[in-house]
Design an enzyme around this catalytic site. Structure first.
Site, PDB file in Angstrom:
ATOM      1  N   GLY A 280       0.830  -1.206   0.000  1.00 24.10           N
ATOM      2  CA  GLY A 280       0.000   0.000   0.000  1.00 24.10           C
ATOM      3  C   GLY A 280       0.861   1.252   0.000  1.00 24.10           C
ATOM      4  N   GLY A 282       1.877   5.487   1.072  1.00 17.62           N
ATOM      5  CA  GLY A 282       1.943   6.377   2.225  1.00 17.62           C
ATOM      6  C   GLY A 282       2.966   5.977   3.266  1.00 17.62           C
ATOM      7  N   CYS A 309       5.629  -5.533   1.531  1.00 15.71           N
ATOM      8  CA  CYS A 309       5.821  -4.097   1.284  1.00 15.71           C
ATOM      9  C   CYS A 309       5.321  -3.262   2.473  1.00 15.71           C
ATOM     10  CB  CYS A 309       5.170  -3.699  -0.032  1.00 15.71           C
ATOM     11  SG  CYS A 309       5.832  -2.167  -0.718  1.00 15.71           S
ATOM     12  N   LEU A 310       4.225  -2.509   2.340  1.00 15.74           N
ATOM     13  CA  LEU A 310       3.711  -1.766   3.490  1.00 15.74           C
ATOM     14  C   LEU A 310       3.368  -2.726   4.621  1.00 15.74           C
ATOM     15  CD1 LEU A 310       2.762   0.881   4.819  1.00 15.74           C
ATOM     16  CD2 LEU A 310       0.536   0.539   3.715  1.00 15.74           C
ATOM     17  N   GLN A 313       6.448  -3.334   6.521  1.00 17.80           N
ATOM     18  CA  GLN A 313       6.789  -2.199   7.377  1.00 17.80           C
ATOM     19  C   GLN A 313       5.891  -2.139   8.609  1.00 17.80           C
ATOM     20  OE1 GLN A 313       6.267   0.868   4.465  1.00 17.80           O
ATOM     21  NE2 GLN A 313       7.947   0.105   3.192  1.00 17.80           N
ATOM     22  N   ASN A 351       8.685  -1.614  -4.955  1.00 21.37           N
ATOM     23  CA  ASN A 351       8.016  -0.317  -5.056  1.00 21.37           C
ATOM     24  C   ASN A 351       7.786   0.208  -3.654  1.00 21.37           C
ATOM     25  OD1 ASN A 351       6.412   1.907  -5.451  1.00 21.37           O
ATOM     26  ND2 ASN A 351       4.573   0.726  -5.877  1.00 21.37           N
ATOM     27  N   GLY A 353       8.994   3.617  -0.782  1.00 16.12           N
ATOM     28  CA  GLY A 353       9.762   4.815  -0.456  1.00 16.12           C
ATOM     29  C   GLY A 353      10.104   4.912   1.017  1.00 16.12           C
ATOM     30  N   PHE A 354       9.683   3.895   1.804  1.00 13.43           N
ATOM     31  CA  PHE A 354      10.009   3.803   3.222  1.00 13.43           C
ATOM     32  C   PHE A 354      10.653   2.449   3.481  1.00 13.43           C
ATOM     33  CE2 PHE A 354       6.724   6.937   2.908  1.00 13.43           C
ATOM     34  CZ  PHE A 354       6.973   7.857   3.919  1.00 13.43           C
ATOM     35  N   HIS A 393       8.029  -7.436  -3.810  1.00 13.78           N
ATOM     36  CA  HIS A 393       6.748  -7.965  -4.297  1.00 13.78           C
ATOM     37  C   HIS A 393       6.941  -9.341  -4.920  1.00 13.78           C
ATOM     38  CE1 HIS A 393       3.961  -4.471  -3.927  1.00 13.78           C
ATOM     39  NE2 HIS A 393       5.108  -3.824  -3.851  1.00 13.78           N
ATOM     40  N   GLU A 395       4.769 -11.375  -5.835  1.00 14.78           N
ATOM     41  CA  GLU A 395       3.755 -11.630  -6.855  1.00 14.78           C
ATOM     42  C   GLU A 395       4.106 -11.006  -8.197  1.00 14.78           C
ATOM     43  OE1 GLU A 395       2.895  -7.502  -5.802  1.00 14.78           O
ATOM     44  OE2 GLU A 395       3.559  -9.253  -4.688  1.00 14.78           O
TER      45      GLU A 395
END
Length: 419
Positions: A280, A282, A309-310, A313, A351, A353-354, A393, A395
């Protein structure tokens, strides 16, 4: 008559990228007219631009494609990862051409216009990519006006006024509105998408990857630890790509998707055998305000948990680690990741940015993967437990399929929990 602040573009220019620094990059606009402000990033994939544009993780971002020929295979209704694009726009080197693919149903520029997304062509994307690599991902406004007239000072002010992704919770904006059951399978040439386990599952190489063989029935017993009925996973949608759910189903799971803001009690009402935390957009710290307490309650059940990913995190935050904004981020389909358990290297799609700060990982949590580009954390697992996550990712869509085994591993854990 144009306003005095309006600046006419150079001859032939109908689009521009205006950065918060005041820099202006001119080009030829395509797709929708208008303007959009967000973070400007770059993506190194050579294919899969529809999947990238529709990945909810790209909400709030303008994508610079480093590959020069974007749009040459057109657009179609199958190569999407959500109901529509989430990236704000795209910047490319060459003008999108008429498509050359038997699967195309429309041109890329027409698809962009239909979905109210702005494109900018004729840009030196190599120079822009170097600018991002050396200066970090900037805030910018992408704009398209057929008459070539732009109020550049106003666009600079718009860029400077945008708060940036840090501290921004975008997951609730891109998440599903209500729960639903997923039954879609992976795409198969000649069949398209059909419910997983139906009679037209593709031939595979044993890892759930297409091998080009004649379509054959999918046999759930081929999945490690598979039992009947299928183990049930509740997937929390923080902005998930559809291909994640396709591969969970291909691996033999029954999947129920719930919104990002679902409570622990709402999730447990579905009687899951395990939990999945999706990708996701943000800032994970912002989303973590409501997600982390739910994830900690999930961990307390002892049921298997897998994050991407998110989701990776957020799992890191839930176990006491910290996350930080990256200088330029990782976005592409060629990122090498080292699996620390055996030293194997997987080429992955990324993909984000954190990142999770490895130094902040507490006792009882093991780092499992690292990026070979910059050494940043790319995976973790809770010692003695059944929770793990990766920053990349597996997938793909687009990207390599080196890591599809993770879905098989997770569903095997689910099957064991279901017994």
């Amino acid at each position: 008559m144009a306003d005095a602040a309006t600046i006419r573009a150079p001859d032939g220019a109908t689009g521009c990228l205006v950065l918060a620094s005041g820099e202006v990059v001119w080009g030829r606009g395509f797709g929708a007219e208008g303007q959009a402000v967000g973070e400007v990033c770059f993506h190194t994939a050579m294919t899969g631009y529809q999947e990238i544009m529709t990945d909810p993780s790209f909400a709030g971002q303008v994508i610079t494609f480093t590959f020069p020929h974007i749009g040459n295979v057109g657009a179609n209704p199958d190569d999407v990862e959500a109901d529509g694009p989430h990236a704000l726009g795209m910047i490319v080197r060459e003008d999108p051409t008429a498509p050359s693919s038997f699967r195309a149903v429309e041109r890329l520029d027409g698809w962009m216009k239909r979905h109210a997304r702005i494109g900018l062509a004729g840009v030196d994307t190599r120079a822009l990519t170097r600018r991002i690599r050396t200066g970090g991902a900037p805030t910018g406004v992408i704009a398209h006006a057929a008459d070539g007239a732009f109020d550049v000072p106003a666009l600079v002010a718009m860029a400077r006024g945008w708060p940036g992704l840090e501290g921004m919770d975008l997951a609730r904006e891109v998440s599903c509105a209500t729960h639903y059951g997923w039954d879609g399978g992976v795409w198969r040439l000649g069949f398209g998408y059909q419910p997983e386990g139906a009679s037209t599952a593709l031939g595979t190489n044993g890892e759930g990857e297409a091998d080009g063989s004649t379509p054959a029935p999918f046999v759930p017993s081929e999945v490690e630890g598979q039992s009947s009925p299928k183990p049930h996973v509740v997937a929390v949608d923080y902005g998930s790509k559809r291909n994640i759910f396709r591969h969970l189903a291909l691996a033999g799971a029954r999947v129920t998707v719930v919104p990002a803001t679902a409570s622990f009690d709402e999730i447990m009402a579905f009687a899951p055998d395990g939990f999945f935390l999706s990708n996701g957009p943000g800032d994970p710290a912002a989303t973590g305000e409501y997600a982390v307490p739910v994830i900690r309650a999930m961990l307390a059940t002892g049921k298997p948990l897998f994050g991407i990913c998110l989701g990776h995190q957020l799992l890191g935050l839930a176990v006491g680690a910290t996350t930080t904004k990256m200088f330029q981020g990782h976005r592409g389909a060629n990122h090498p990741v080292k699996r620390l358990a055996d030293g194997a290297v997987e080429i992955t799609s990324m993909n984000h940015g954190f990142a999770v700060e490895r130094e902040s990982l507490p006792d009882g949590v093991t780092e499992t993967h690292v990026s070979l580009f910059d050494g940043s954390n790319a995976g973790l697992a809770i010692d003695g437990g059944r929770a793990f996550s990766v920053q990349y990712h597996p997938e793909a869509s687009p990207g390599p399929q080196d890591s599809l085994y993770l879905f098989k591993r997770f569903v095997g854990m689910l099957a064991g929990a279901a017994r």
